[in-house]
Design an enzyme around this catalytic site. Structure first.
Site, PDB file in Angstrom:
ATOM      1  N   ASN A 226      -5.622   1.567  -5.464  1.00 33.78           N
ATOM      2  CA  ASN A 226      -6.036   1.582  -6.860  1.00 33.78           C
ATOM      3  C   ASN A 226      -6.075   0.155  -7.380  1.00 33.78           C
ATOM      4  O   ASN A 226      -5.763  -0.796  -6.656  1.00 33.78           O
ATOM      5  CB  ASN A 226      -5.101   2.466  -7.699  1.00 33.78           C
ATOM      6  N   ARG A 227      -6.432   0.007  -8.640  1.00 33.11           N
ATOM      7  CA  ARG A 227      -6.706  -1.320  -9.199  1.00 33.11           C
ATOM      8  C   ARG A 227      -5.500  -1.950  -9.882  1.00 33.11           C
ATOM      9  O   ARG A 227      -5.630  -2.986 -10.533  1.00 33.11           O
ATOM     10  CB  ARG A 227      -7.856  -1.218 -10.202  1.00 33.11           C
TER      11      ARG A 227
END
Length: 402
Positions: free
Chosen positions: A204-205
């Protein structure tokens, strides 16, 4: 105003000046005379755009030894040597810096830097306690390489950390009370990575900035902090914080469960993957082999729910929820549902997308409490959000120990 003491860490003060001026602040550097043996006045003048003096007889018509302190919105001393801490604690005023410290009525923050033996000496500990009792912010120093071959506690905090805390105090002058003294806090940060093959992963970011801000502010407020960090290697480690590096959700789960039993507070700010590939392929999936087989996913454990289930009666548990709205519900409604399902004491709800929450310096959201209270957290730095959260956590900890 940035005061600079006579320690080898004085060279790091240059980065503090740059960080604050690039943020749009007008910085006046006031070094001690001995500090100028480490970094010359010309360097500080070039970085700040302001004249640099160390004695009270420079620019006498302006009465600088009074005016600088009167006009400052914040005074930061970095490095704060043992000598400077002693002078400040006892009200000595034999140069421009120490006079300024007596005239300042704004927030004052000292960032210590000295050898371990000096920091641990009873005189220094007493001086630090005196300054803190008067409302000064004095975070513990970091541990690491000192001068020569020596290592230990006494290393000045990273310039980026000092700059961040200085910005926080400018925006929120009461953001760093010493209200978490002796409290063990566990914070998770970053985003886990679930390997698919030797090259690829599901992730994920999350940058980890919010979790690191939580750890940094908690440490400055006196907490003993254990930071479970997933893929945040580019972020400077907050001073005085113990870091446990992990990669996958399973590793994070194990580290959190190991640290949590001795903690009064656990904050799950990491973006933990909900799913992982059911199998780790031994070889990289080759493009020449055509489309790969569908990836089968297994569900990861819900670490926050496990913490709630296994917690001690007085332990405070905080969750984070990065949400997006849809046609069925908005971000805040999803957050309320998650708080009821998870059972944590507090839940921070962030709306993600359009440059919000992930991979940015600022944040906003809502702080939801188990008793139904809801507080909007206005847009600001992630350290401001951290300070707002610790205000609520400190109140809960205080109730538990009342």
């Amino acid at each position: 105003m940035l005061g600079v003491g006579a320690g080898i860490a004085a060279y790091k003060a240059c980065e503090v000046v740059r960080g604050l001026t690039e943020s749009g602040h007008d910085v006046r550097v006031v070094p001690t005379r001995s500090a100028l043996e480490f970094v010359g006045a010309a360097t500080f003048e070039a970085l700040s755009g302001n004249p640099v003096h160390s004695g009270v007889f420079s620019n006498v018509p302006e009465v600088e030894h009074v005016r600088i302190g009167q006009e400052a919105d914040l005074v930061v001393v970095a490095p704060a040597t043992a000598d400077l801490l002693a002078k400040a604690a006892h009200g000595q005023a034999d140069d421009l810096l120490t006079n300024t410290l007596l005239t300042a009525r704004c927030p004052v923050a000292f960032f210590p830097a000295m050898h371990t033996e000096m920091w641990e000496h009873a005189a220094t500990r007493s001086n630090v306690a005196t300054l803190r009792s008067r409302g000064a912010v004095v975070p513990d120093p970091d541990s690491g390489r000192l001068t020569g071959v020596d290592s230990g506690k006494g290393r000045m905090a990273d310039p980026a950390e000092i700059t961040d805390l200085a910005r926080l105090l400018i925006d929120e002058p009461r953001a760093l009370p010493r209200d978490l003294e002796g409290v063990h806090v566990v914070v998770s940060a970053g985003g886990t990575r679930e390997p698919l093959d030797p090259v690829r992963y599901l992730g994920n970011r999350s940058s980890g900035r919010q979790g690191y801000a939580l750890a940094r502010v908690a440490a400055a407020r006196g907490a003993r902090v254990t930071l479970i960090s997933a893929h945040t290697m580019s972020l400077p480690v907050p001073a005085g914080v113990t870091v446990v590096n992990v990669s996958t959700a399973a590793e994070l789960r194990a580290a959190v469960h190991e640290a949590a039993p001795s903690a009064e507070v656990v904050v799950m700010a990491a973006a933990v993957a909900d799913f992982r590939p059911a199998a780790l392929l031994e070889h990289k999936i080759k493009k020449t082999e055509g489309a790969p087989d569908p990836v089968v996913l297994d569900r990861n454990a819900d670490v926050l729910a496990e913490l709630v289930e296994n917690r001690r009666g007085d332990q405070v548990i905080v969750g984070f929820a990065a949400e997006t709205g849809d046609r069925g519900s908005d971000v805040l409604q999803y957050g309320r549902t998650k708080l009821r399902r998870k059972g944590s004491d507090l839940l921070v709800v962030n709306a993600v997308g359009d440059g919000r929450a992930f991979e940015v310096e600022e944040n906003s959201g809502w702080l939801l409490a188990a008793d139904g209270a809801e507080t909007a957290i206005p847009f600001g730095s992630k350290s401001q959000l951290a300070a707002a959260l610790w205000d609520s956590v400190s109140e809960l900890v205080g109730r538990a120990h009342a």
